[in-house]
Design a protein around this motif. Structure first.
Motif, mmCIF file in Angstrom:
data_model
loop_
_atom_site.group_PDB
_atom_site.id
_atom_site.type_symbol
_atom_site.label_atom_id
_atom_site.label_comp_id
_atom_site.label_asym_id
_atom_site.label_seq_id
_atom_site.Cartn_x
_atom_site.Cartn_y
_atom_site.Cartn_z
ATOM 1 N N TYR A 1 36.816 26.336 41.288
ATOM 2 C CA TYR A 1 35.883 27.091 42.117
ATOM 3 C C TYR A 1 35.292 28.337 41.450
ATOM 4 N N GLY A 2 35.569 28.549 40.171
ATOM 5 C CA GLY A 2 35.008 29.708 39.493
ATOM 6 C C GLY A 2 35.581 31.031 39.954
ATOM 7 N N VAL A 3 36.795 31.009 40.490
ATOM 8 C CA VAL A 3 37.457 32.239 40.933
ATOM 9 C C VAL A 3 37.621 33.187 39.746
ATOM 10 N N VAL A 4 37.420 34.474 39.983
ATOM 11 C CA VAL A 4 37.378 35.484 38.914
ATOM 12 C C VAL A 4 38.661 36.312 38.899
ATOM 13 N N PRO A 5 39.329 36.460 37.738
ATOM 14 C CA PRO A 5 40.515 37.323 37.672
ATOM 15 C C PRO A 5 40.095 38.784 37.522
ATOM 16 N N LEU A 6 40.509 39.616 38.448
ATOM 17 C CA LEU A 6 40.162 41.029 38.380
ATOM 18 C C LEU A 6 41.241 41.847 37.684
ATOM 19 N N LEU A 7 42.484 41.581 38.043
ATOM 20 C CA LEU A 7 43.598 42.368 37.520
ATOM 21 C C LEU A 7 44.810 41.479 37.284
ATOM 22 N N MET B 1 48.766 28.587 29.725
ATOM 23 C CA MET B 1 49.293 27.910 30.915
ATOM 24 C C MET B 1 48.687 26.530 31.120
ATOM 25 N N LYS B 2 47.502 26.311 30.561
ATOM 26 C CA LYS B 2 46.807 25.053 30.812
ATOM 27 C C LYS B 2 47.636 23.848 30.376
ATOM 28 N N HIS C 1 40.235 28.906 39.164
ATOM 29 C CA HIS C 1 39.123 29.200 38.248
ATOM 30 C C HIS C 1 38.429 27.903 37.833
ATOM 31 N N LYS C 2 39.219 26.897 37.521
ATOM 32 C CA LYS C 2 38.659 25.619 37.078
ATOM 33 C C LYS C 2 37.871 24.935 38.188
#
Length: 311
Positions: free
Chosen positions: A109-115, A297-298, A106-107
């Motif tokens: 590449y902007g990956v999106v959490p769906l579930l 988690m960060k 996410h940090k």
């Protein structure tokens, strides 16, 4: 008459201009929709032996394809890092990302959490209860006859880990060892194995003094070798870790994101679907999630990164 001709000409030009604008708008919409893949690519982390994972994911590929009404191609990643990079380069559409890897993806590449996955909690003997939870634990496993009694006793020992983006297989145990004054990289002899079951078996076979695994890994390994349970014990259990995600690359349309969410949730509602998902990752269902669910988690990831910088 000349005035009328001029007026008519202006009206025609205006109409053509509006039509051009309209067509341009339609073209943009069409391009946005066409940016979604014709075949959805989905990838998994080899939490158990990669060869057996290939066989386990085939039924899910068929189920998801039927739900989405489009072709689906599922594969097993070489490592978690390669999956993150594939999502970033858009050569992969959806990844079953462990929570720590999701935070990184996410940090970067902007990956999106769906579930977020739900799993049954476990009792003291690693058997399942009926209660579902959104978190799990890392375990440090040692041989039952070992004289290792605490994390501090791991000093100088050989430790089987997963790759450095694995929450249970690396980050949480390494950071919590550091809290006890034990530097994994300087005070121990870590080495990487692929799959938590292989970590357990490294301990059973005497190739490692300890292994970082997720809770329940011993019972999974015991399906192939009962010694995984009888000859090992849990030395340490970590603080709670957020469950795995199903995450999508940046750039998929919101419509497709929602379809993927619904498809997996619907699959998990059927008896056959639950069996298939459980067989792969011991998932019992899914709930919608967002980036804020992974904020704690960060700190752990930062501490683990600092630990690795000072090898």
């Amino acid at each position: 008459m000349k005035v009328n001709k001029i007026v008519k000409t202006l009206l025609v030009v205006s109409a053509m201009s509006l039509l051009a604008v309209g067509l341009t708008g339609c073209g943009k919409k069409g391009n946005a929709e066409s940016s979604d893949p014709k075949t959805l690519t989905v990838q998994f982390v080899p939490s158990v032996n990669a060869g057996s994972m290939d066989t386990k994911i085939k039924p899910l590929q068929s189920l998801l394809s039927k739900q989405l009404h489009m072709p689906v191609k599922m594969t097993v990643a070489t490592t978690t890092n390669t999956m993150v990079e594939a999502l970033g380069s858009k050569t992969l559409d959806v990844g079953f990302l462990p929570s720590a890897a999701y935070v990184l993806a996410h940090k970067q590449y902007g990956v999106v959490p769906l579930l977020q996955a739900q799993r049954q909690t476990r009792d003291a003997n690693e058997g399942f209860t009926k209660k579902l939870t959104n978190h799990y634990y890392a375990e440090v496993v040692v041989r039952k006859d070992s004289n290792i009694k605490s994390l501090k006793d791991l000093k100088g020992k050989k430790i089987a880990t997963q790759d450095t983006t694995s929450a249970a297989g690396y980050i949480y145990p390494a950071v919590e060892m550091q809290h006890e004054g034990i530097n994994l990289n300087k005070d121990c002899k870590p080495f990487t194995v692929k799959g938590a079951d292989q970590g357990v078996m490294s301990v059973v076979n005497g190739n490692a003094d300890a292994a970082f695994v997720f809770e329940g890994a011993r019972s999974i390994a015991a399906k192939d070798d009962p010694k995984a349970m009888t000859d090992t014990r849990v030395l340490y259990k970590s603080t709670p870790i957020p469950n795995d995600t199903i995450s999508a690359r940046k750039g998929l349309s919101p419509k497709l994101d929602k379809k993927i969410q619904k498809a997996f949730m619907d699959i998990a509602k059927t008896k056959h679907g639950r069996e298939v998902l459980f067989n792969i990752y011991q998932h019992n269902g899914y709930v919608k999630t967002s980036n804020k669910d992974f904020a704690p988690m960060k700190s752990y990831i930062k501490q683990a990164n600092d630990l690795n910088k000072n090898k």
